[in-house]
Scaffold this motif. Structure first.
Motif, PDB file in Angstrom:
ATOM      1  N   THR B 191       0.835  -1.209   0.000  1.00  0.00           N
ATOM      2  CA  THR B 191       0.000   0.000   0.000  1.00  0.00           C
ATOM      3  C   THR B 191       0.867   1.255   0.000  1.00  0.00           C
ATOM      4  O   THR B 191       0.618   2.206  -0.750  1.00  0.00           O
ATOM      5  CB  THR B 191      -0.917   0.017   1.234  1.00  0.00           C
ATOM      6  N   ALA B 192       1.890   1.242   0.831  1.00  0.00           N
ATOM      7  CA  ALA B 192       2.772   2.407   0.902  1.00  0.00           C
ATOM      8  C   ALA B 192       3.456   2.641  -0.443  1.00  0.00           C
ATOM      9  O   ALA B 192       3.522   3.779  -0.930  1.00  0.00           O
ATOM     10  CB  ALA B 192       3.819   2.207   1.995  1.00  0.00           C
ATOM     11  N   LEU B 193       3.959   1.564  -1.039  1.00  0.00           N
ATOM     12  CA  LEU B 193       4.639   1.708  -2.321  1.00  0.00           C
ATOM     13  C   LEU B 193       3.687   2.260  -3.374  1.00  0.00           C
ATOM     14  O   LEU B 193       4.024   3.183  -4.140  1.00  0.00           O
ATOM     15  CB  LEU B 193       5.197   0.349  -2.753  1.00  0.00           C
ATOM     16  N   ASP B 195       0.840   4.034  -2.912  1.00  0.00           N
ATOM     17  CA  ASP B 195       0.486   5.423  -2.626  1.00  0.00           C
ATOM     18  C   ASP B 195       1.650   6.356  -2.917  1.00  0.00           C
ATOM     19  O   ASP B 195       1.478   7.434  -3.493  1.00  0.00           O
ATOM     20  CB  ASP B 195       0.063   5.565  -1.157  1.00  0.00           C
ATOM     21  N   GLY B 196       2.837   5.942  -2.508  1.00  0.00           N
ATOM     22  CA  GLY B 196       3.992   6.795  -2.701  1.00  0.00           C
ATOM     23  C   GLY B 196       4.293   7.023  -4.178  1.00  0.00           C
ATOM     24  O   GLY B 196       4.559   8.146  -4.601  1.00  0.00           O
ATOM     25  N   LEU B 197       4.239   5.953  -4.968  1.00  0.00           N
ATOM     26  CA  LEU B 197       4.495   6.102  -6.399  1.00  0.00           C
ATOM     27  C   LEU B 197       3.421   6.966  -7.049  1.00  0.00           C
ATOM     28  O   LEU B 197       3.709   7.827  -7.890  1.00  0.00           O
ATOM     29  CB  LEU B 197       4.531   4.723  -7.069  1.00  0.00           C
ATOM     30  N   LEU B 199       1.670   9.258  -5.633  1.00  0.00           N
ATOM     31  CA  LEU B 199       1.915  10.639  -5.215  1.00  0.00           C
ATOM     32  C   LEU B 199       3.056  11.262  -6.008  1.00  0.00           C
ATOM     33  O   LEU B 199       2.947  12.388  -6.512  1.00  0.00           O
ATOM     34  CB  LEU B 199       2.230  10.657  -3.723  1.00  0.00           C
ATOM     35  N   GLU B 200       4.148  10.528  -6.116  1.00  0.00           N
ATOM     36  CA  GLU B 200       5.309  11.056  -6.840  1.00  0.00           C
ATOM     37  C   GLU B 200       4.958  11.381  -8.286  1.00  0.00           C
ATOM     38  O   GLU B 200       5.329  12.428  -8.805  1.00  0.00           O
ATOM     39  CB  GLU B 200       6.447  10.027  -6.820  1.00  0.00           C
ATOM     40  N   LEU B 203       2.864  14.491  -8.634  1.00  0.00           N
ATOM     41  CA  LEU B 203       3.601  15.725  -8.380  1.00  0.00           C
ATOM     42  C   LEU B 203       4.559  16.039  -9.521  1.00  0.00           C
ATOM     43  O   LEU B 203       4.875  17.186  -9.778  1.00  0.00           O
ATOM     44  CB  LEU B 203       4.368  15.618  -7.056  1.00  0.00           C
ATOM     45  N   ALA B 207       8.799  12.244 -14.083  1.00  0.00           N
ATOM     46  CA  ALA B 207       9.833  11.516 -13.345  1.00  0.00           C
ATOM     47  C   ALA B 207       9.926  10.049 -13.782  1.00  0.00           C
ATOM     48  O   ALA B 207      11.009   9.489 -13.848  1.00  0.00           O
ATOM     49  CB  ALA B 207       9.569  11.606 -11.841  1.00  0.00           C
ATOM     50  N   PHE B 208       8.787   9.445 -14.079  1.00  0.00           N
ATOM     51  CA  PHE B 208       8.822   8.044 -14.526  1.00  0.00           C
ATOM     52  C   PHE B 208       7.520   7.719 -15.242  1.00  0.00           C
ATOM     53  O   PHE B 208       6.518   8.425 -15.102  1.00  0.00           O
ATOM     54  CB  PHE B 208       9.052   7.092 -13.351  1.00  0.00           C
ATOM     55  N   GLU B 212       6.649   1.806 -15.405  1.00  0.00           N
ATOM     56  CA  GLU B 212       7.757   1.594 -14.467  1.00  0.00           C
ATOM     57  C   GLU B 212       7.247   1.453 -13.038  1.00  0.00           C
ATOM     58  O   GLU B 212       7.779   0.669 -12.242  1.00  0.00           O
ATOM     59  CB  GLU B 212       8.751   2.756 -14.569  1.00  0.00           C
ATOM     60  N   LEU B 216       7.840  -1.740 -10.616  1.00  0.00           N
ATOM     61  CA  LEU B 216       8.382  -1.646  -9.261  1.00  0.00           C
ATOM     62  C   LEU B 216       7.483  -2.395  -8.280  1.00  0.00           C
ATOM     63  O   LEU B 216       7.974  -3.127  -7.402  1.00  0.00           O
ATOM     64  CB  LEU B 216       8.503  -0.174  -8.845  1.00  0.00           C
TER      65      LEU B 216
END
Lengths: 227, 227
Positions: B191-193, B195-197, B199-200, B203, B207-208, B212, B216
């Motif tokens: 879940t963290a991965l 949400d974090g991806l 979010l990134e 923003l 970036a990717f 990708e 990941l």
DNA sequence: CGTGCTGTTGTACGATCGTTCAACAACGTA
DNA sequence: TACGTTGTTGAACGATCGTACAACAGCACG
């Protein structure tokens, strides 16, 4: 409430206390910035109000526009301070660590999942700033300036780790050329994992312990190093 | 702008068009909810205004309080709709996938990193809602109600995968008792991965590539299954 | 065509917003 | 002690906020 209303003593009174104390612009500016962040922690987006901030700082409403051209500039300054506190704290933790790539990474991860970074109030502050991001050029500029330092720090540590894990003779002949995509994706993934875990914990601190978050990140980095 | 100002034709006029069209409460409620989300996408936190939302919906300011007791109820309804759209879409994608744990997980990940979920505007909406979370019991309740479905979906898929990856004879004697912590941490990490991806990317979409991000996440799940 | 219901409009109200600015007062200086 | 600089105050302004409510009008029905 009470001390504010009491008028100054008469001329004869000895302990006549001033109604306010003058401060150097630099100090007052910093006090207003601190009050802004504290106000955001307490009241969320409602804390973004001249009256709320000035009350938090214990000054009058007019003072803010004396030290800052307008509200947005104060907010941007607060965002810059908040960001640099985070990045600076992480950099300091890394610098304090032992002289080994793994020790530095461990210090970085543990500092990421400790107070004051791991704080529910801090999430409220970040969320307010993120909400301003798209429509405020000031916020965008601050974000761009400060995020650079964060990425550099994290990429540097990852590069050290990967270089150590993969001896030179196993790397492609042309050097780092082909290894770069790995480093890039590795940094993206670790950042995402960090941010996501941090977000999850702040939203529900009972879900897992900070040490478990550190362990998850370490497992990710280890898996990266193994291949 | 133009059609609104034109007065209705005279009695003799044939094409006299009404100044507004009445709608069933249910339809109008949904239209107001849609307008709220669209308003948030366009204007961020400033979109949380009765006048902005009613303008977006093409109705007058007074109509909202006719269909909703107050602004907060409308916002909570919009949050509920936004959440259930996300979870429902992911569930549908999983249900549409082939009947294999891996296929389901792939479908889930790809749906997570595709429009309409992977949308910069959507981030603006989420951020506004998150900002309301701490001080609004209504938002907290909606979050609790809808997040349950998301966690159940993701945990279910992970449990299938882990059960398949580790044959029964290799699991601890007492059954799933000792395997539970792994599942719990695995779900937290994934879940963290995710949400974090997400979010990134929102923003900084350059970036990717979304593929990708999927790769990941798949790598993370594979590493989980291997040990 | 006339009637009733109710979805819809738009003005009005009080509160609060960010900002301005004239007056005040703290404090270094002579 | 008297003065000048300037950090500080707080009232005032126009704009905008959420909500209330009386009047309007679409549309089904007789």
């Amino acid at each position: 409430m009470s001390g504010r209303g009491s008028p100054p003593r008469t001329r004869a009174g000895r302990a006549r206390q001033p109604r306010f104390v003058r401060q150097l612009p630099q100090q007052r500016r910093q006090a207003l910035i601190d009050a802004t962040i504290e106000s955001l922690k307490r009241y969320g987006h409602d804390g973004l109000s001249i009256r709320t901030i000035s009350a938090q700082a214990g000054v009058s409403v007019g003072l803010i526009n004396h030290h800052f051209p307008n509200k947005n500039q104060l907010i941007a300054a607060a965002y810059r301070h908040f960001n640099s506190e985070l990045v600076g704290g992480l950099q300091a933790a890394v610098a304090r660590a032992a002289d080994s790539p793994w020790a530095r990474m461990r210090a970085f991860l543990e500092a990421s999942f400790c107070p004051p970074n791991l704080d529910q109030d801090a999430l409220a502050v970040w969320v307010v700033f993120w909400g301003l991001y798209r429509h405020s050029r000031l916020i965008q500029r601050v974000q761009r300036d400060t995020y650079r330092g964060y990425v550099r720090l994290l990429r540097g540590m990852l590069a050290e780790l990967l270089a150590q894990a993969r001896p030179p003779h196993r790397r492609p002949r042309r050097g780092a050329r082909a290894a770069r995509p790995d480093l890039r994706l590795a940094a993206i993934g670790l950042t995402a994992l960090l941010d996501g875990l941090w977000l999850e914990w702040c939203l529900q601190p009972s879900a897992f312990r900070p040490a478990e978050a550190v362990a998850l990140c370490e497992a990710w980095v280890e898996a990266l190093c193994r291949g």
